[in-house]
Design an enzyme around this catalytic site. Structure first.
Site, short mmCIF file in Angstrom:
data_model
loop_
_atom_site.label_atom_id
_atom_site.label_comp_id
_atom_site.label_asym_id
_atom_site.label_seq_id
_atom_site.Cartn_x
_atom_site.Cartn_y
_atom_site.Cartn_z
N ASP A 44 46.32 38.73 32.08
CA ASP A 44 44.89 37.72 31.55
C ASP A 44 44.94 38.90 30.77
O ASP A 44 44.26 39.44 30.89
CB ASP A 44 44.01 38.16 32.71
CG ASP A 44 44.16 37.54 34.03
OD1 ASP A 44 43.61 36.68 34.48
OD2 ASP A 44 44.47 38.31 35.05
N ARG A 60 44.01 42.99 29.38
CA ARG A 60 44.85 43.66 30.04
C ARG A 60 46.09 45.06 29.52
O ARG A 60 46.19 46.43 29.55
CB ARG A 60 46.40 43.28 31.06
CG ARG A 60 45.54 42.69 31.97
CD ARG A 60 44.28 42.80 33.10
NE ARG A 60 43.64 41.81 33.61
CZ ARG A 60 42.69 41.24 34.21
NH1 ARG A 60 41.36 42.63 33.77
NH2 ARG A 60 42.60 40.60 34.66
N ARG A 93 32.98 35.70 27.87
CA ARG A 93 34.70 34.73 28.36
C ARG A 93 34.86 33.07 27.52
O ARG A 93 35.80 32.43 26.90
CB ARG A 93 35.37 34.86 29.33
CG ARG A 93 35.42 36.04 29.82
CD ARG A 93 34.98 36.56 31.22
NE ARG A 93 36.42 35.90 31.54
CZ ARG A 93 36.41 35.58 33.28
NH1 ARG A 93 35.85 36.48 34.09
NH2 ARG A 93 38.12 35.05 33.26
N LYS A 123 41.24 28.11 33.05
CA LYS A 123 40.44 28.27 33.83
C LYS A 123 39.68 28.12 33.52
O LYS A 123 38.58 27.54 32.59
CB LYS A 123 41.03 30.23 33.95
CG LYS A 123 42.05 30.63 33.64
CD LYS A 123 41.84 32.38 34.71
CE LYS A 123 41.24 33.02 33.28
NZ LYS A 123 41.76 34.42 32.96
N HIS A 124 38.54 27.67 34.76
CA HIS A 124 39.00 28.21 36.11
C HIS A 124 38.76 26.80 36.79
O HIS A 124 37.53 26.20 37.05
CB HIS A 124 38.65 29.07 37.16
CG HIS A 124 38.01 30.49 36.26
ND1 HIS A 124 37.37 30.66 35.87
CD2 HIS A 124 39.01 31.39 36.89
CE1 HIS A 124 37.53 32.31 35.01
NE2 HIS A 124 38.57 32.41 36.42
N HIS A 179 34.70 37.01 42.84
CA HIS A 179 34.85 38.42 42.78
C HIS A 179 34.26 39.12 44.25
O HIS A 179 35.34 40.43 45.06
CB HIS A 179 34.88 39.74 41.96
CG HIS A 179 36.20 39.03 40.69
ND1 HIS A 179 35.62 38.11 39.62
CD2 HIS A 179 37.81 39.01 40.19
CE1 HIS A 179 36.74 37.98 39.05
NE2 HIS A 179 37.92 38.52 39.39
N ASP A 209 42.93 30.58 42.25
CA ASP A 209 42.69 32.16 41.57
C ASP A 209 43.13 33.04 42.44
O ASP A 209 43.23 32.82 43.96
CB ASP A 209 41.07 32.23 41.44
CG ASP A 209 40.51 33.27 40.29
OD1 ASP A 209 41.23 34.05 40.29
OD2 ASP A 209 38.94 33.23 40.15
#
Length: 336
Positions: free
Chosen positions: A64, A72, A138, A168-169, A181, A251
């Protein structure tokens, strides 16, 4: 036999036990997180070790790397990239897509240098007022047409650098009032509103090779199941109304939006029509449950996986990252 799975590993190096496990279960690919990333040499060694377990030099290795809150690979070894919304602020709806595409081309260069060939971007979610900030900046904007234009530029920038994009998504997380999450978001909007707003960027980019599902319940479409485990949403919305015939991955199956055991979650996603299951955290006991529910990659899922990898091409022309970074920085600085 290849399993219809993408799995994570626990740390920056592959343990002998992990290597043996991956050789045995043979997932389609892998995904990396910050826990797996220290420096370029280490990441190159890790991606090579992961591919060695499968004996497939083109095996997909995902990350990601959106920019902003979600990247990351970060400083001091890699460039920091702005959020999706920052490109809109910098260049507006006319000039912003070119800046975002340039940023994506630079990210693709960073990823390809260390053996990563799939980026989980662009984010095509379109936030609405009052939605949870899990998407927030985002997103490239709040206008579906603007989001689609930025998403196209980012996808093309990634592919120009030899990296496949993952939308996404699907079919849209921008309206969600919770972070999937941690909890299961429930969206109350009707089909007409969803089609006119949330689905539009995905329809516009339905030709792209890969997409990730949303762990979101859409009451008007399926009052019980989130999109990831809803046969109705995957068949009638993702495949038919949106027209996406590419590879659909879940996901992360370990997210708290989903309920049941990990085996039950994976089984539900495959029954619903997801092509690939994604499990990210590298926890062996969880992976074993997901593996127990995963089918071999075959039929339409195999066709879509092969079609996606067929679009993975090396960078087609010479690229000067130093010059490109200077242009990107200049574009962002001018706006600031």
């Amino acid at each position: 036999m290849t399993l219809a799975l993408i799995l994570g590993c626990a740390g920056p190096t592959l343990s002998p036990e992990e290597a043996a496990f991956f050789r045995e279960v043979r997932p389609w690919g892998f995904i990396l997180f910050k826990r797996n990333v220290e420096n370029p040499e280490q990441v190159r060694a890790l991606t090579a070790a992961l591919r060695e377990t499968l004996g497939r030099p083109d095996a997909p290795i995902l990350i990601d790397q959106e920019g902003g809150r979600v990247q990351r690979m970060t400083r001091p070894h890699w460039q920091a990239y702005p959020s999706g919304r920052a490109y809109l602020r910098a260049g507006g709806p006319e000039g912003g897509p070119a800046l975002a595409g340039l940023g994506a081309r630079l990210m693709a260069h960073d990823l390809a240098q260390v053996g990563i060939n799939v980026d989980c971007a662009p984010v095509l979610d379109v936030p609405v007022p009052g939605a949870h900030d899990v998407i927030g900046d985002r997103a490239y904007g709040t206008d579906p047409a603007v989001v689609a234009a930025f998403g196209r530029a980012v996808a093309e920038g990634l592919m120009a650098g030899g990296v496949l994009p993952v939308m996404k998504h699907m079919p849209g997380h921008g309206r969600a009032g919770a972070d999937s999450h941690f909890a299961l978001p429930v969206v109350e909007a009707g089909l007409d509103e969803l089609a006119a707003h949330d689905f539009r960027p995905f329809r516009a980019l339905a030709d792209l090779p890969m997409a990730m599902s949303a762990h979101v319940v859409f009451r008007a479409l399926d009052p019980e199941s989130p999109a990831t485990t809803s046969t109705t949403i995957i068949r009638e919305i993702v495949r038919d109304r949106i027209g996406f015939d590419g590879l659909l991955m879940t996901d992360d199956l370990s997210m708290n939006a989903l309920s049941g055991t990990f085996r039950e979650r994976a089984a539900a996603a495959f029954r619903a029509g997801c092509d690939i299951g994604l499990h990210c955290n590298g926890v062996r006991a969880e992976m074993e449950e997901v593996v127990a529910a995963a089918p071999a990659l075959a039929g339409e899922a195999l066709r879509r996986a092969d079609a996606a990898l067929a679009r993975l091409k090396p960078a087609a022309q010479a690229f000067d990252p130093t010059e490109a970074r200077a242009r990107l920085d200049a574009g962002l600085a001018a706006a600031a």
